[in-house]
Design an enzyme around this catalytic site. Structure first.
Site, PDB file in Angstrom:
ATOM      1  N   HIS A 122      -2.788   1.280   6.688  1.00  0.00           N
ATOM      2  CA  HIS A 122      -3.145   1.219   5.267  1.00  0.00           C
ATOM      3  C   HIS A 122      -3.334   2.622   4.705  1.00  0.00           C
ATOM      4  O   HIS A 122      -3.888   3.504   5.364  1.00  0.00           O
ATOM      5  CB  HIS A 122      -4.429   0.416   5.072  1.00  0.00           C
ATOM      6  N   HIS A 134      -5.827   2.092  -4.535  1.00  0.00           N
ATOM      7  CA  HIS A 134      -4.846   1.557  -3.586  1.00  0.00           C
ATOM      8  C   HIS A 134      -4.406   0.140  -3.952  1.00  0.00           C
ATOM      9  O   HIS A 134      -4.972  -0.495  -4.847  1.00  0.00           O
ATOM     10  CB  HIS A 134      -5.437   1.565  -2.169  1.00  0.00           C
ATOM     11  N   CYS A 189       0.814  -1.228   0.000  1.00  0.00           N
ATOM     12  CA  CYS A 189       0.000   0.000   0.000  1.00  0.00           C
ATOM     13  C   CYS A 189       0.845   1.275   0.000  1.00  0.00           C
ATOM     14  O   CYS A 189       0.661   2.155  -0.844  1.00  0.00           O
ATOM     15  CB  CYS A 189      -0.985  -0.008   1.159  1.00  0.00           C
TER      16      CYS A 189
END
Length: 343
Positions: free
Chosen positions: A307, A319, A259
């Site tokens: 995240h 993402h 991420c």
């Protein structure tokens, strides 16, 4: 004549032990026969557990990334210090050589008592010049000694700093190895769960993942959306070009990402250097509410901020989700949104 002896009878203790063992074996057999087989988890239950393991793996991944970044930073710092120490040692050697030359000159000039030198000298003015030189050499010697002492102190400090950083590096490498094992352990546990599914269930789960990837990888056209700044728009466009790339823990592109690897890579393509980990990226700017978000802003999820993605507009985030998925769009409401950051 053949002798006839009675067979030796087993002792009472041995008979008791054998009888007890036999009874235990019967009980165990009965229990095994009556035991219900372990309950098999259904596809949805397996998926829920696997998703949780993937989330835990991503948490460990961000810590792994932080340790790796720290390791690289320490290695550079240690290399710089070691280079400085090497150069400093060369300077110290030159200073010592210079001091030796001065001492030799002083010894040669001071080998005869000054009064005798004056008495023997045919030219008093010449002697006075020599005496002046002797005084000058003495001053240079004192200065040389001071420089040597200063250089020695500087080198001692640098060596002590290098020693501490080497200890920190060793500790960081241990942490890095532990986090790598933790990530791999979570992924292995997830794979073990997936392996309990039937071929039909595996195929159904794979089909669900493929549908999620396909439905979320169509390129979003910003059109007339001018909310993104020049660099944010460039970073978002770079991330769009990586749609469909697989998630791989610790990866920073250009063919695979985790991420924070995606967000740091995307902004690097726009000429902006941001920190490597999601937690560090979260402190890179002022926090924004969901209503304040613009395309290209960093968006952070979960309480520990493990995240991060890029805001894509219309309540969507671009993402790298987790192992088994690809870089794609997803609703910002699918994860616990914390805040955004404008780079």
């Amino acid at each position: 004549m053949a002798s006839h002896r009675r067979p030796k009878q087993p002792s009472r203790t041995r008979v008791t032990v054998l009888t007890t063992a036999a009874a235990a074996a019967v009980v165990l057999s009965a229990n095994a026969a009556n035991a219900a087989p372990s309950e098999k988890l259904g596809k949805d239950e397996v998926k829920a557990k696997v998703d949780k393991l993937y989330e835990q793996a991503e948490q460990a991944t961000e810590k792994y990334n932080g340790a790796k970044e720290k390791q690289q930073k320490l290695q550079k710092e240690i290399s710089t210090i070691q280079d400085n120490v090497a150069r400093g040692q060369e300077e110290l050697n030159k200073l010592r050589d210079g001091l030796g030359s001065l001492a030799t000159a002083q010894y040669r000039s001071g080998g005869i008592d000054p009064s005798v030198q004056l008495f023997l000298s045919a030219d008093p003015d010449d002697y006075l010049d020599k005496a002046s030189t002797l005084d000058q050499l003495s001053g240079q010697q004192v200065e040389a000694l001071k420089k040597i002492q200063d250089k020695q102190r500087e080198l001692a400090q640098q060596r002590a700093e290098a020693t501490e950083k080497l200890k920190d590096l060793a500790s960081t490498r241990t942490e890095l190895g532990n986090k790598k094992q933790e990530v791999q352990g979570k992924l292995a546990e997830a794979q073990k769960l997936l392996n309990t599914l039937t071929a039909k269930e595996k195929a159904a789960l794979a089909a669900e993942q493929q549908r999620a990837n396909r439905s979320s990888t169509d390129r979003v056209d910003l059109g007339n959306d001018s909310s993104a700044s020049g660099r944010a728009a460039a970073a978002f466009s770079a991330a769009q070009s990586r749609i469909g790339s697989p998630y791989v823990y610790g990866a920073t592109g250009p063919s695979s990402f985790d991420c924070s690897g995606l967000t740091s890579w995307a902004y690097a393509q726009a000429g902006v250097s941001i920190p490597r980990t999601s937690q560090a990226q979260a402190g890179y700017g002022a926090h924004l509410s969901q209503s304040q978000l613009q395309v290209g802003d960093l968006v952070f999820f979960y309480g520990d901020l493990h995240h991060v993605g890029l805001y894509a507009g219309n309540g969507q985030v671009l993402h790298a989700p987790h192992t088994g998925a690809v870089v794609r769009y997803e609703s910002i409401n699918n994860m616990p949104f914390q805040f955004g950051v404008r780079v």
